[in-house]
Write an enzyme that holds these catalytic residues in place. Structure first.
Site, PDB file in Angstrom:
ATOM      1  N   GLY A 175     -18.653  -3.164   6.166  1.00 40.80           N
ATOM      2  CA  GLY A 175     -18.610  -2.499   4.887  1.00 40.80           C
ATOM      3  C   GLY A 175     -17.975  -1.136   5.077  1.00 40.80           C
ATOM      4  O   GLY A 175     -17.093  -0.961   5.910  1.00 40.80           O
TER       5      GLY A 175
ATOM      6  N   THR B 169      -3.066  -8.415   1.617  1.00 39.04           N
ATOM      7  CA  THR B 169      -2.075  -7.439   1.171  1.00 39.04           C
ATOM      8  C   THR B 169      -2.638  -6.577   0.041  1.00 39.04           C
ATOM      9  O   THR B 169      -3.096  -7.091  -0.970  1.00 39.04           O
ATOM     10  CB  THR B 169      -0.803  -8.142   0.668  1.00 39.04           C
ATOM     11  OG1 THR B 169      -0.299  -8.982   1.701  1.00 39.04           O
ATOM     12  CG2 THR B 169       0.256  -7.136   0.248  1.00 39.04           C
TER      13      THR B 169
ATOM     14  N   GLY C 195      -6.562  -2.461   1.191  1.00 38.20           N
ATOM     15  CA  GLY C 195      -6.853  -1.063   1.536  1.00 38.20           C
ATOM     16  C   GLY C 195      -6.333  -0.101   0.492  1.00 38.20           C
ATOM     17  O   GLY C 195      -6.995   0.892   0.154  1.00 38.20           O
ATOM     18  N   ASP C 196      -5.173  -0.407  -0.057  1.00 45.11           N
ATOM     19  CA  ASP C 196      -4.611   0.426  -1.117  1.00 45.11           C
ATOM     20  C   ASP C 196      -5.506   0.391  -2.355  1.00 45.11           C
ATOM     21  O   ASP C 196      -5.743   1.414  -2.997  1.00 45.11           O
ATOM     22  CB  ASP C 196      -3.204  -0.037  -1.492  1.00 45.11           C
ATOM     23  CG  ASP C 196      -2.208   0.120  -0.356  1.00 45.11           C
ATOM     24  OD1 ASP C 196      -2.428   0.990   0.513  1.00 45.11           O
ATOM     25  OD2 ASP C 196      -1.220  -0.625  -0.324  1.00 45.11           O
TER      26      ASP C 196
ATOM     27  N   ASP D 141      -5.517 -13.358   0.641  1.00 48.64           N
ATOM     28  CA  ASP D 141      -4.412 -12.520   1.090  1.00 48.64           C
ATOM     29  C   ASP D 141      -4.938 -11.099   1.234  1.00 48.64           C
ATOM     30  O   ASP D 141      -5.567 -10.576   0.317  1.00 48.64           O
ATOM     31  CB  ASP D 141      -3.281 -12.570   0.059  1.00 48.64           C
ATOM     32  CG  ASP D 141      -2.024 -11.836   0.494  1.00 48.64           C
ATOM     33  OD1 ASP D 141      -2.036 -11.168   1.553  1.00 48.64           O
ATOM     34  OD2 ASP D 141      -1.021 -11.920  -0.234  1.00 48.64           O
TER      35      ASP D 141
END
Length: 102
Positions: A2, A25, A28-29, A23
């Protein structure tokens, strides 16, 4: 796992939400964007982190989520009811997922 977080006044751990990863992709953003949004809106730190974990989890499970979140973050002012609504939906889904996993 976490997210472990701390600042001068508080610290804590928000557990990961179990999901099937389709996925990674943009996860994190999405997490970073949601945390920054919460901080700018004045949410408590633990809620900002929870919002970030939720955004990342939804992005992992559904690749289109990252695009949707990114679209709103780029096109809408941070005070936009539409953006706040999307993020509150993320938070609500996190609560449901946590309750189902626990």
């Amino acid at each position: 796992y976490g997210v472990v977080y701390a600042d001068a006044e508080t610290k804590g751990h928000i557990p990961a939400i179990q999901t099937q990863v389709v996925d990674s992709t943009g996860a994190g953003d999405a997490q970073t964007a949601a945390i920054i949004f919460g901080l700018l809106e004045g949410f408590p730190l633990d809620e900002c982190i929870r919002l970030g974990v939720t955004a990342a989890t939804l992005t992992l499970a559904e690749p289109l989520t990252a695009g949707l979140l990114g679209f709103f973050l780029l096109r809408e002012p941070l005070t936009s009811p539409a953006l706040l609504g999307i993020l509150l939906i993320f938070a609500g889904l996190a609560v449901l997922a946590t309750e189902q996993a626990g």
